[in-house]
Design a protein around this motif. Structure first.
Motif, PDB file in Angstrom:
ATOM      1  N   LEU A  44      21.671  50.684  26.526  1.00 57.68           N
ATOM      2  CA  LEU A  44      21.204  49.569  25.572  1.00 57.68           C
ATOM      3  C   LEU A  44      20.736  48.432  26.017  1.00 57.68           C
ATOM      4  CD1 LEU A  44      24.878  49.526  23.701  1.00 57.68           C
ATOM      5  CD2 LEU A  44      22.588  50.573  23.009  1.00 57.68           C
ATOM      6  N   LYS A  45      20.747  48.121  27.475  1.00 56.82           N
ATOM      7  CA  LYS A  45      20.179  46.965  27.920  1.00 56.82           C
ATOM      8  C   LYS A  45      18.569  47.204  28.211  1.00 56.82           C
ATOM      9  CE  LYS A  45      24.164  45.300  30.658  1.00 56.82           C
ATOM     10  NZ  LYS A  45      24.596  45.277  32.008  1.00 56.82           N
ATOM     11  N   THR A  46      18.606  48.575  28.560  1.00 57.12           N
ATOM     12  CA  THR A  46      17.148  48.889  29.001  1.00 57.12           C
ATOM     13  C   THR A  46      16.434  49.158  27.503  1.00 57.12           C
ATOM     14  OG1 THR A  46      18.015  50.281  30.800  1.00 57.12           O
ATOM     15  CG2 THR A  46      15.753  51.105  29.715  1.00 57.12           C
ATOM     16  N   ILE A  47      16.883  49.591  26.566  1.00 57.97           N
ATOM     17  CA  ILE A  47      16.355  49.806  25.171  1.00 57.97           C
ATOM     18  C   ILE A  47      15.831  48.334  24.777  1.00 57.97           C
ATOM     19  CG2 ILE A  47      16.708  50.306  22.890  1.00 57.97           C
ATOM     20  CD1 ILE A  47      18.185  52.834  23.884  1.00 57.97           C
ATOM     21  N   LEU A  48      16.585  47.220  24.600  1.00 56.06           N
ATOM     22  CA  LEU A  48      16.353  45.995  24.252  1.00 56.06           C
ATOM     23  C   LEU A  48      15.460  45.334  24.959  1.00 56.06           C
ATOM     24  CD1 LEU A  48      17.625  44.344  21.906  1.00 56.06           C
ATOM     25  CD2 LEU A  48      18.899  43.146  23.504  1.00 56.06           C
ATOM     26  N   ILE A  49      15.359  45.457  26.477  1.00 60.18           N
ATOM     27  CA  ILE A  49      14.647  44.831  27.400  1.00 60.18           C
ATOM     28  C   ILE A  49      13.072  45.545  27.224  1.00 60.18           C
ATOM     29  CG2 ILE A  49      13.815  44.380  29.446  1.00 60.18           C
ATOM     30  CD1 ILE A  49      16.808  44.134  30.278  1.00 60.18           C
ATOM     31  N   ARG A  50      13.181  46.727  27.123  1.00 60.84           N
ATOM     32  CA  ARG A  50      11.743  47.326  26.965  1.00 60.84           C
ATOM     33  C   ARG A  50      11.178  47.183  25.785  1.00 60.84           C
ATOM     34  NH1 ARG A  50      11.708  52.835  30.704  1.00 60.84           N
ATOM     35  NH2 ARG A  50       9.329  52.581  29.972  1.00 60.84           N
ATOM     36  N   SER A  51      12.014  47.262  24.615  1.00 57.54           N
ATOM     37  CA  SER A  51      11.278  47.247  23.264  1.00 57.54           C
ATOM     38  C   SER A  51      11.096  45.909  22.790  1.00 57.54           C
ATOM     39  CB  SER A  51      12.205  48.163  22.349  1.00 57.54           C
ATOM     40  OG  SER A  51      13.500  47.609  22.249  1.00 57.54           O
ATOM     41  N   CYS A  52      12.133  44.809  22.978  1.00 61.63           N
ATOM     42  CA  CYS A  52      11.882  43.363  22.530  1.00 61.63           C
ATOM     43  C   CYS A  52      11.222  42.502  23.332  1.00 61.63           C
ATOM     44  CB  CYS A  52      13.328  43.219  22.152  1.00 61.63           C
ATOM     45  SG  CYS A  52      13.923  43.912  20.721  1.00 61.63           S
ATOM     46  N   LEU A  53      11.492  42.630  24.698  1.00 67.88           N
ATOM     47  CA  LEU A  53      10.983  41.637  25.437  1.00 67.88           C
ATOM     48  C   LEU A  53       9.748  41.988  26.077  1.00 67.88           C
ATOM     49  CD1 LEU A  53      14.202  40.456  27.602  1.00 67.88           C
ATOM     50  CD2 LEU A  53      13.195  39.514  25.662  1.00 67.88           C
ATOM     51  N   LYS A  54       9.615  43.208  26.514  1.00 68.21           N
ATOM     52  CA  LYS A  54       8.286  43.970  27.154  1.00 68.21           C
ATOM     53  C   LYS A  54       7.425  44.474  26.176  1.00 68.21           C
ATOM     54  CE  LYS A  54      10.391  44.465  31.577  1.00 68.21           C
ATOM     55  NZ  LYS A  54      10.642  45.528  32.798  1.00 68.21           N
ATOM     56  N   ARG A  55       7.900  44.678  25.070  1.00 71.24           N
ATOM     57  CA  ARG A  55       7.352  45.192  23.876  1.00 71.24           C
ATOM     58  C   ARG A  55       6.493  46.533  24.192  1.00 71.24           C
ATOM     59  NH1 ARG A  55       6.069  39.606  22.862  1.00 71.24           N
ATOM     60  NH2 ARG A  55       7.438  38.874  21.395  1.00 71.24           N
ATOM     61  N   GLU A  56       7.279  47.373  25.021  1.00 75.39           N
ATOM     62  CA  GLU A  56       6.503  48.709  25.216  1.00 75.39           C
ATOM     63  C   GLU A  56       6.324  49.605  24.201  1.00 75.39           C
ATOM     64  OE1 GLU A  56       8.363  50.561  28.952  1.00 75.39           O
ATOM     65  OE2 GLU A  56       8.533  48.505  29.919  1.00 75.39           O
ATOM     66  N   TYR A  57       5.540  50.567  24.231  1.00 78.60           N
ATOM     67  CA  TYR A  57       5.701  51.584  23.062  1.00 78.60           C
ATOM     68  C   TYR A  57       6.900  52.358  23.006  1.00 78.60           C
ATOM     69  CZ  TYR A  57       0.481  50.818  23.072  1.00 78.60           C
ATOM     70  OH  TYR A  57      -0.478  50.351  22.693  1.00 78.60           O
ATOM     71  N   THR A  58       7.113  52.627  21.987  1.00 78.33           N
ATOM     72  CA  THR A  58       8.462  53.301  21.633  1.00 78.33           C
ATOM     73  C   THR A  58       8.446  54.716  22.502  1.00 78.33           C
ATOM     74  OG1 THR A  58       8.475  52.397  19.431  1.00 78.33           O
ATOM     75  CG2 THR A  58       9.918  54.267  19.850  1.00 78.33           C
ATOM     76  N   TYR A  59       7.520  55.531  22.493  1.00 79.57           N
ATOM     77  CA  TYR A  59       7.226  56.610  22.982  1.00 79.57           C
ATOM     78  C   TYR A  59       7.547  56.783  24.493  1.00 79.57           C
ATOM     79  CZ  TYR A  59       5.890  61.037  24.930  1.00 79.57           C
ATOM     80  OH  TYR A  59       5.939  62.223  25.842  1.00 79.57           O
ATOM     81  N   ASN A  60       7.133  55.678  25.169  1.00 80.87           N
ATOM     82  CA  ASN A  60       7.502  55.629  26.464  1.00 80.87           C
ATOM     83  C   ASN A  60       9.132  55.413  26.812  1.00 80.87           C
ATOM     84  OD1 ASN A  60       4.690  55.939  26.755  1.00 80.87           O
ATOM     85  ND2 ASN A  60       4.355  53.790  27.193  1.00 80.87           N
ATOM     86  N   ILE A  61       9.420  54.617  25.870  1.00 82.85           N
ATOM     87  CA  ILE A  61      10.815  54.196  26.168  1.00 82.85           C
ATOM     88  C   ILE A  61      11.691  55.536  25.925  1.00 82.85           C
ATOM     89  CG2 ILE A  61      12.746  52.882  25.596  1.00 82.85           C
ATOM     90  CD1 ILE A  61      10.687  50.846  24.209  1.00 82.85           C
TER      91      ILE A  61
END
Length: 151
Positions: free
Chosen positions: A86-103
């Motif tokens: 959950l931490k990884t998902i929130l950090i990478r999608s909201c803070l770092k704004r990485e592409y969904t597919y990459n996450i």
């Protein structure tokens, strides 16, 4: 607790968290907190005939300190999430704004599971964020939860 019930009942909370990160509010607080990292106090030794100068400086100082407390609260709330996924998902999608597919590819989960977990992480984050703001002494806490469950 069933994640699907959380999704059905608390979509407004998830939308508020999403807007907080996407509409620049988080970035604004981050910029203010970073720029004000060297501020320790207000210099009241200047002889000014106007009290508006000191009032303005005091408001700027309080705003900078609050921004630092808000960023600290965001980081603490993320760290309090119950799982590393959950931490990884929130950090990478909201803070770092990485592409969904990459996450979801990096986490080896399906796309639908990713979005379910992301909504769940955002829902949990909203409550944790409010509690951390209160604990850190933010003067006017940001309310992200949509209180529709009567608690």
């Amino acid at each position: 607790m069933d994640i699907r019930k959380i999704e059905e009942n608390n979509r407004p909370t998830v939308n508020n968290v999403s807007r907080f990160f996407k509409n620049g509010k988080y970035d604004k607080y981050l910029n203010i907190a970073t720029a004000a990292s060297g501020i320790t106090s207000i210099d009241f030794t200047k002889n000014t005939s106007k009290t508006t100068y000191t009032d303005h400086m005091e408001k700027m100082y309080i705003k900078a300190i609050d921004a630092q407390k808000i960023i600290k609260s965001v980081n603490e709330a993320i760290n309090l999430l119950p799982s590393a996924r959950l931490k990884t998902i929130l950090i990478r999608s909201c803070l770092k704004r990485e592409y969904t597919y990459n996450i979801y590819a990096a986490l080896h989960i399906e796309r639908s599971q990713f979005f379910t977990l992301k909504r769940y992480a955002m829902y949990l984050f909203a409550d944790l964020f409010l509690m951390r703001q209160l604990a850190n002494g933010v003067s006017s806490p940001i309310e992200l939860t949509a209180d529709n469950d009567g608690c």
